[in-house]
Scaffold this motif. Structure first.
Motif, PDB file in Angstrom:
ATOM      1  N   THR A 185      -9.019   0.294   1.746  1.00 47.09           N
ATOM      2  CA  THR A 185      -8.170  -0.953   0.989  1.00 47.09           C
ATOM      3  C   THR A 185      -7.965  -2.244   1.912  1.00 47.09           C
ATOM      4  O   THR A 185      -7.937  -3.346   0.881  1.00 47.09           O
TER       5      THR A 185
ATOM      6  N   ILE B  82       1.318  -1.566   0.017  1.00 50.23           N
ATOM      7  CA  ILE B  82      -0.337   0.109  -0.181  1.00 50.23           C
ATOM      8  C   ILE B  82       0.556   1.451  -0.226  1.00 50.23           C
ATOM      9  O   ILE B  82       0.495   2.662   0.647  1.00 50.23           O
ATOM     10  N   ARG B  83       2.125   0.799  -0.421  1.00 51.45           N
ATOM     11  CA  ARG B  83       2.628   2.265   0.285  1.00 51.45           C
ATOM     12  C   ARG B  83       3.168   3.321  -1.235  1.00 51.45           C
ATOM     13  O   ARG B  83       2.853   4.715  -0.996  1.00 51.45           O
ATOM     14  N   ASP B  84       2.339   2.944  -1.975  1.00 53.46           N
ATOM     15  CA  ASP B  84       2.066   3.708  -3.029  1.00 53.46           C
ATOM     16  C   ASP B  84       0.845   3.955  -3.316  1.00 53.46           C
ATOM     17  O   ASP B  84       0.338   5.032  -3.990  1.00 53.46           O
ATOM     18  N   LEU B  85      -0.620   3.951  -2.302  1.00 50.20           N
ATOM     19  CA  LEU B  85      -2.193   4.086  -2.417  1.00 50.20           C
ATOM     20  C   LEU B  85      -1.242   5.749  -1.092  1.00 50.20           C
ATOM     21  O   LEU B  85      -0.923   5.843  -0.484  1.00 50.20           O
ATOM     22  N   PRO B  86      -2.107   6.526  -2.361  1.00 50.85           N
ATOM     23  CA  PRO B  86      -2.743   7.866  -1.196  1.00 50.85           C
ATOM     24  C   PRO B  86      -3.305   7.327   0.790  1.00 50.85           C
ATOM     25  O   PRO B  86      -4.116   6.321   0.726  1.00 50.85           O
TER      26      PRO B  86
ATOM     27  N   ASN C  28       3.890  -1.536   4.197  1.00 51.13           N
ATOM     28  CA  ASN C  28       3.315   0.093   4.673  1.00 51.13           C
ATOM     29  C   ASN C  28       4.918  -0.066   4.721  1.00 51.13           C
ATOM     30  O   ASN C  28       5.898   0.285   4.513  1.00 51.13           O
TER      31      ASN C  28
ATOM     32  N   GLN D   9      -6.856   6.423   0.938  1.00 45.07           N
ATOM     33  CA  GLN D   9      -7.179   4.811   0.657  1.00 45.07           C
ATOM     34  C   GLN D   9      -7.221   3.925   1.467  1.00 45.07           C
ATOM     35  O   GLN D   9      -6.792   3.185   1.063  1.00 45.07           O
ATOM     36  N   ARG D  10      -5.916   4.298   2.443  1.00 43.99           N
ATOM     37  CA  ARG D  10      -5.121   2.725   2.598  1.00 43.99           C
ATOM     38  C   ARG D  10      -5.634   1.959   3.328  1.00 43.99           C
ATOM     39  O   ARG D  10      -6.317   0.715   3.030  1.00 43.99           O
TER      40      ARG D  10
END
Length: 75
Positions: A17, A6-10, A35, A13-14
């Motif tokens: 998701t 999830i490091r590239d998600l804003p 993370n 949104q984490r």
């Protein structure tokens, strides 16, 4: 899906998701997340909100300055 980076998600949104991916698991399976920070708040959130979360089986490992790998097992 049993592994989620999830490091590239804003940040906004984490958690949604992660919750959705966890809900798709069958009992006895686990979700592994990658993370960029210690997911301790997520642990407390899951413990409070998800009856199927196996808090005793939760595990987190710091693999680098911005890499934490956590296992969220489902009862």
């Amino acid at each position: 899906m049993d592994r989620l980076d999830i490091r590239d998600l804003p940040p906004s949104q984490r958690h949604e998701t992660i919750h959705e991916a966890f809900d798709e698991l069958d009992p006895g399976e686990h979700l592994t997340i990658v993370n960029d920070h210690d997911p301790q708040p997520l642990f407390y959130e899951f413990r409070a909100e998800r009856d199927a979360f196996d808090a005793d089986g939760y595990d987190v490992e710091r693999r680098g300055p911005e890499e934490f790998v956590a296992t969220l097992p489902k009862k």
